[in-house]
Every structure is written in C-alpha cells, then in structure tokens.
Motif scaffolding. Structure first.
Motif, short mmCIF file in Angstrom:
data_model
loop_
_atom_site.label_atom_id
_atom_site.label_comp_id
_atom_site.label_asym_id
_atom_site.label_seq_id
_atom_site.Cartn_x
_atom_site.Cartn_y
_atom_site.Cartn_z
N MET A 1 40.19 66.13 39.43
CA MET A 1 39.31 66.93 40.29
C MET A 1 40.00 67.27 41.60
SD MET A 1 35.74 65.86 42.16
CE MET A 1 34.80 67.07 43.10
N LEU A 2 39.81 68.48 42.08
CA LEU A 2 40.14 68.83 43.46
C LEU A 2 38.95 68.35 44.30
CD1 LEU A 2 41.84 70.79 41.61
CD2 LEU A 2 41.82 72.36 43.55
N VAL A 3 39.12 67.25 45.02
CA VAL A 3 37.95 66.53 45.51
C VAL A 3 37.25 67.19 46.70
CG1 VAL A 3 38.77 64.33 44.60
CG2 VAL A 3 39.32 64.96 46.94
N ASN A 4 37.91 68.08 47.41
CA ASN A 4 37.22 68.83 48.47
C ASN A 4 36.63 70.13 47.92
OD1 ASN A 4 37.58 67.05 50.66
ND2 ASN A 4 39.65 67.81 51.01
N THR A 5 35.93 70.00 46.80
CA THR A 5 35.22 71.13 46.17
C THR A 5 33.95 70.59 45.54
OG1 THR A 5 36.21 70.88 43.96
CG2 THR A 5 37.44 72.23 45.57
N ASN A 6 33.13 71.51 45.06
CA ASN A 6 31.93 71.10 44.34
C ASN A 6 32.25 70.61 42.92
OD1 ASN A 6 30.71 73.38 46.36
ND2 ASN A 6 29.22 71.77 45.93
N ASP A 7 32.97 71.42 42.15
CA ASP A 7 33.26 71.04 40.76
C ASP A 7 34.52 71.72 40.23
OD1 ASP A 7 32.13 73.57 40.68
OD2 ASP A 7 30.90 73.20 38.90
N ALA A 8 35.55 71.78 41.07
CA ALA A 8 36.84 72.34 40.64
C ALA A 8 37.69 71.24 40.01
CB ALA A 8 37.57 72.97 41.81
N ALA B 1 33.99 74.06 36.69
CA ALA B 1 33.22 73.49 35.58
C ALA B 1 31.92 74.24 35.33
CB ALA B 1 32.93 72.02 35.85
N GLY B 2 31.44 74.97 36.34
CA GLY B 2 30.21 75.74 36.18
C GLY B 2 28.96 74.89 36.12
N THR B 3 29.07 73.65 36.57
CA THR B 3 27.91 72.74 36.50
C THR B 3 27.22 72.56 37.84
OG1 THR B 3 29.38 70.84 36.85
CG2 THR B 3 28.91 71.47 34.57
N GLU B 4 27.88 72.97 38.94
CA GLU B 4 27.31 72.81 40.27
C GLU B 4 27.68 74.03 41.12
OE1 GLU B 4 27.29 68.84 42.32
OE2 GLU B 4 28.62 69.88 43.72
N LYS B 5 26.72 74.57 41.82
CA LYS B 5 26.97 75.75 42.66
C LYS B 5 28.07 75.44 43.68
CE LYS B 5 22.40 77.90 42.40
NZ LYS B 5 21.14 78.24 43.14
N ASN B 6 28.89 76.43 43.94
CA ASN B 6 29.96 76.25 44.92
C ASN B 6 29.43 76.50 46.33
OD1 ASN B 6 31.82 75.75 42.84
ND2 ASN B 6 32.21 77.94 42.57
N SER B 7 28.49 75.65 46.72
CA SER B 7 27.81 75.82 48.01
C SER B 7 28.69 75.41 49.18
CB SER B 7 26.53 74.98 48.02
OG SER B 7 26.85 73.60 47.91
N GLU B 8 29.62 74.49 48.94
CA GLU B 8 30.52 73.96 49.96
C GLU B 8 29.80 73.21 51.07
OE1 GLU B 8 33.51 76.78 51.29
OE2 GLU B 8 33.52 77.79 49.34
N ILE B 9 28.55 72.80 50.83
CA ILE B 9 27.83 72.04 51.84
C ILE B 9 28.21 70.56 51.75
CG2 ILE B 9 25.91 73.68 51.94
CD1 ILE B 9 24.27 71.78 50.24
N ALA B 10 28.06 69.87 52.86
CA ALA B 10 28.54 68.49 52.96
C ALA B 10 27.92 67.57 51.91
CB ALA B 10 28.24 67.95 54.36
N GLU B 11 26.64 67.77 51.62
CA GLU B 11 25.93 66.86 50.72
C GLU B 11 26.46 66.91 49.29
OE1 GLU B 11 24.53 68.95 52.81
OE2 GLU B 11 23.39 67.71 54.21
N THR B 12 27.20 67.98 48.95
CA THR B 12 27.60 68.15 47.55
C THR B 12 29.10 68.02 47.31
OG1 THR B 12 27.79 70.56 47.84
CG2 THR B 12 25.64 69.70 47.16
#
Length: 237
Positions: free
Chosen positions: A134-141, A168-179
């Motif tokens: 995983m690219l960890v500073n992302t939502n699901d890359a 992965a298409g499983t989580e929106k790429n919101s880039e917000i801190a919580e996700t």
C-alpha cells in the motif's frame, strides 16, 4: 585317477554354481524400491525500490502460486486486497487459497529505499510470482506485480520491471485525515464499507491541498506519478 578327476570337476562346477547363485541372491537383495526424487526447489530474490517522493509503502507481501491473480483490472477487489489497500495489512493476502509459498518485507519501505525479499517453493509448475504493498499516504492506493510467470527463468537470470499504482476502488479518495492511515494523517485504516466505484483501476494520483482540494491533508510532496516501484526478480535456486 578318472574318478578323482571326475570328482574334482563335479566339485568345481558345484562351486561355480554356488558362486553364481550367491551373486544372483545379492543382486536381488540390492533391488529395492527406488527412492523418491528430491523435490526441485525454486528460490527467488525479489528486490523492490520505492520510487516515490513522499509515499512510504507498507511491508511487501510476496507470494508464489500456480493459478489465479491477486487482482483483476475492472473487477471488484477481493477482501484481502481491500484490507491491504486501505490499511497496509498484508496478512490476508499471504493466506489466500492460491498461495503456495510466501514471504514478507521486514518493515515500511521508505521513499528512495530498497529491500530484497527471498521466497522459495518446491515442485510447482508453472511458477507465478505476485507482490503487493500500500502507498500509505492515500485512501486505497496500492502497487505491485500480479501473477508474473517466472517459470522460464534460468539460474541467476533476472527480470526487471517498473510498475505503476492501482486504486482498489473500495474507498473514496477523499484525502481527509480520518481516512488515511499513513504518517501524513494517522487516520483509519480498513473499513468494510465500500463507498467508491468498487472495481480496481489505474490510480489517478492524489490531488492535495496545494492543488485546491481544501479538505485534503496531503501536499504536493505526497503526489506520485507512475511508475512508483522498481522490481527485479532473480532465480537463485
């Protein structure tokens, strides 16, 4: 004299017969079940390099298999890949039914860093090698190699390639801190709810706060262009 000579010949022939009989008996004793051949082992070194500027990568999952793929473009990610792409947790990937042998990276792979991972398997044909992180500073890359056929590699022969990243298409790429679970945000990792397109595709990259996404906790430093990793696979046994 004739009787002595005749007796001598009889004794001589009897000795030859017993010798031959003994030799045949010894040959029979030596004939047992053939031992099973030693299993043929295939050992590979997988060297990976993080090519990004500010995207740490979760510890790599490296697996060998002879059927199947870890993911398919345009199809829903399986639960194991969803977990890895959202949280960096590789454990479910290593336990997939198709996996015949596996190994793991030692730790987070930082930008610009390299690591070599060994994996070995015996008596399978063909030999497919897959790896994911995983690219960890992302939502699901995530990025990796998917069912690379290494069956034809001779001893000490290598394959080198560079790979892009996937969404992965499983989580929106919101880039917000919580996700975002990485050091840029320290937010949530895996969430079973799928709120995005629900199919694997090439990743478009992050937008970042610097390019107008005000809710984003990411900066231009976290942006990435493809390729994101370099991989060299070498057969060493």
């Amino acid at each position: 004299m004739k009787s002595l000579k005749s007796l001598y010949l009889k004794l001589l022939m009897a000795g030859i017969f017993l010798t031959l009989l003994s030799a045949c008996h010894d040959d029979d004793d030596n004939e047992g079940p053939m031992p099973d051949p030693e299993p043929r082992q295939y050992r590979y070194q997988v060297s990976v390099t993080n090519l990004t500027n500010a995207q740490p990568m979760s510890p790599f999952a490296v697996v060998l298999h002879n059927e199947g793929m870890l993911w398919n473009i345009g199809e829903s990610a399986n639960d194991a890949m969803e977990n890895l792409a959202e949280s960096g947790d590789k454990s479910q990937v290593l336990e997939l039914d198709v996996v015949l042998a596996s190994s793991s990276g030692a730790d987070i792979l930082m930008p610009g860093s390299s690591e070599t991972i060994e994996v070995v398997v015996a008596d399978i044909e063909p030999v497919y090698l897959s790896a994911a992180t995983m690219l960890v500073n992302t939502n699901d890359a995530f990025t990796g190699i998917n069912a690379l056929d290494v069956s034809h590699l001779a001893m000490n022969e290598s394959i080198s390639l560079v790979m892009g990243s996937y969404d992965a298409g499983t989580e929106k790429n919101s880039e917000i801190a919580e996700t975002i679970p990485g050091p840029a945000a320290g937010g949530e990792g895996f969430n079973a709810e799928r709120d995005d397109v629900d199919f694997v595709a090439a990743h478009p990259g992050v937008v970042s706060m610097d390019d107008g996404l005000t809710q984003s906790v990411l900066t231009q430093a976290h942006r990435f262009d493809n390729p994101t990793i370099r991989v060299t696979v070498t057969r060493i046994e």
